[in-house]
Scaffold this motif. Structure first.
Motif, PDB file in Angstrom:
ATOM      1  N   ALA A  31       0.832  -1.208   0.000  1.00  0.00           N
ATOM      2  CA  ALA A  31       0.000   0.000   0.000  1.00  0.00           C
ATOM      3  C   ALA A  31       0.864   1.254   0.000  1.00  0.00           C
ATOM      4  N   GLU A  32       1.922   1.251   0.803  1.00  0.00           N
ATOM      5  CA  GLU A  32       2.797   2.433   0.856  1.00  0.00           C
ATOM      6  C   GLU A  32       3.554   2.603  -0.457  1.00  0.00           C
ATOM      7  N   GLY A  33       3.980   1.482  -1.047  1.00  0.00           N
ATOM      8  CA  GLY A  33       4.687   1.561  -2.319  1.00  0.00           C
ATOM      9  C   GLY A  33       3.825   2.130  -3.421  1.00  0.00           C
ATOM     10  N   PHE A  34       2.560   1.698  -3.500  1.00  0.00           N
ATOM     11  CA  PHE A  34       1.636   2.240  -4.504  1.00  0.00           C
ATOM     12  C   PHE A  34       1.399   3.732  -4.273  1.00  0.00           C
ATOM     13  N   GLY A  35       1.364   4.137  -3.010  1.00  0.00           N
ATOM     14  CA  GLY A  35       1.196   5.558  -2.709  1.00  0.00           C
ATOM     15  C   GLY A  35       2.347   6.392  -3.235  1.00  0.00           C
ATOM     16  N   HIS A  36       3.567   5.890  -3.103  1.00  0.00           N
ATOM     17  CA  HIS A  36       4.730   6.619  -3.624  1.00  0.00           C
ATOM     18  C   HIS A  36       4.741   6.624  -5.150  1.00  0.00           C
ATOM     19  N   LEU A  37       4.339   5.510  -5.771  1.00  0.00           N
ATOM     20  CA  LEU A  37       4.294   5.474  -7.231  1.00  0.00           C
ATOM     21  C   LEU A  37       3.306   6.498  -7.786  1.00  0.00           C
ATOM     22  N   ALA A  38       2.234   6.751  -7.041  1.00  0.00           N
ATOM     23  CA  ALA A  38       1.225   7.696  -7.511  1.00  0.00           C
ATOM     24  C   ALA A  38       1.762   9.118  -7.590  1.00  0.00           C
ATOM     25  N   THR A  39       2.810   9.422  -6.799  1.00  0.00           N
ATOM     26  CA  THR A  39       3.369  10.775  -6.793  1.00  0.00           C
ATOM     27  C   THR A  39       4.608  10.897  -7.666  1.00  0.00           C
ATOM     28  N   ALA A  40       5.020   9.802  -8.295  1.00  0.00           N
ATOM     29  CA  ALA A  40       6.257   9.813  -9.076  1.00  0.00           C
ATOM     30  C   ALA A  40       6.019  10.380 -10.474  1.00  0.00           C
TER      31      ALA A  40
END
Length: 311
Positions: A31-40
């Motif tokens: 979940a945290e990884g997907f959150g960071h990908l969304a801001t990349a």
């Protein structure tokens, strides 16, 4: 007449069950990884995804370079994709080794030669990774502050362990004649296979070229993910951090290095001068892109290859 146990059907379903178990256990990380990908920034991420796909091509080249016989190219490439998933579901190196060993024996190579080719691949991959790390450290001597990676006083015990392991192995071989004979026989086969491979320039080029390209592409993927999230660390320093971290955790028996690689990568990126928060975000996004997203399609490919009797 009793029905036979459906071993192949179980083997087809097992990778998918393991993916589900691993995903549930690491759901917070996902979940945290997907959150960071969304801001990349997506152009950098697409380039990182491309570099990740090329790692399977590099692995296929290295595997082909480890044997003289020509292996079926498409099946070889599909096997490397499936082996990547197996490697993240079983202790480090065991999954991919089992998949490739089975693939080579199905292709008609005797078990002894398949094992020798596997050992040659692992040796080339290790040498390529360490050689690339050494070259970057020579070119960029200030890229990594080693003092921050090793706790104070840890160097001595590490050297003792490094010296004790080969000494214990030598003692066991000296005391167990059957084991010594088996090891000597395997080494003879492995050396013969290595001579045969290096007698064919195309095979030697595939072996060592792929062994260098594989870690270089992995490091490039981390650099591109770092750029997508704005990590303020030079590209060469990020590459050094990745190679140093993966070399450091190579002997940690966790599935695909899950957990150990993340921790070592964060420490290594901070040691190159990156902020801890951004470094953590980069590592989570990088592992999501290179490990978690290919895991399900890789497991499906593995199940298909088992069903088709390719492995």
């Amino acid at each position: 007449m009793p029905r036979r146990f459906p071993v192949r059907r179980v083997l087809c379903v097992l990778p998918l069950l393991l993916v589900a178990v691993v995903a549930v256990r690491h759901r917070s990380v996902l979940a945290e990884g997907f959150g960071h990908l969304a801001t990349a920034r997506w152009p950098w991420l697409l380039a990182a995804a491309g570099a990740t796909c090329l790692t399977w091509v590099a692995a296929a080249c290295t595997r082909q370079g480890a044997v003289v016989e020509r292996l079926p190219r498409r099946r070889l490439l599909a096997t490397q994709f499936a082996a990547g998933a197996a490697n993240h579901l079983l202790p480090t190196g065991l999954g991919a080794s089992a998949v490739n060993l089975r693939f080579m024996t199905v292709c008609g190579l005797p078990l002894a030669r398949s094992s020798a080719a596997l050992a040659l691949y692992l040796l080339a991959e290790s040498v390529g990774r360490v050689a690339l790390l050494g070259a970057l450290l020579i070119a960029f001597p200030g890229a990594l502050r080693l003092g921050t990676l090793l706790p104070e006083g840890a160097a001595g015990p590490l050297l003792v362990v490094a010296g004790a392991v080969p000494a214990v192995a030598a003692g066991v071989l000296a005391l167990v004649p059957r084991l010594r004979a088996a090891v000597v026989s395997f080494l003879r086969t492995a050396l013969g296979e290595a001579r045969s491979v290096h007698g064919h320039p195309a095979r030697a080029l595939a072996l060592w070229g792929g062994a260098l390209a594989f870690p270089a592409l992995q490091a490039s993927a981390l650099v591109l993910v770092g750029r997508s999230l704005g990590l303020p660390v030079p590209a060469a320093h990020m590459a050094v951090a990745y190679l140093a971290a993966t070399v450091a955790v190579a002997l940690v028996p966790t599935p695909g290095g899950i957990g150990s690689v993340e921790a070592a990568l964060v420490v290594a990126l901070v040691a190159t001068g990156g902020p801890a928060a951004v470094a953590t975000a980069v590592v989570l996004a990088f592992r999501l892109l290179t490990v978690w997203l290919p895991l399900l399609p890789g497991a499906l490919t593995l199940a298909a290859l088992v069903r088709m009797r390719v492995i």
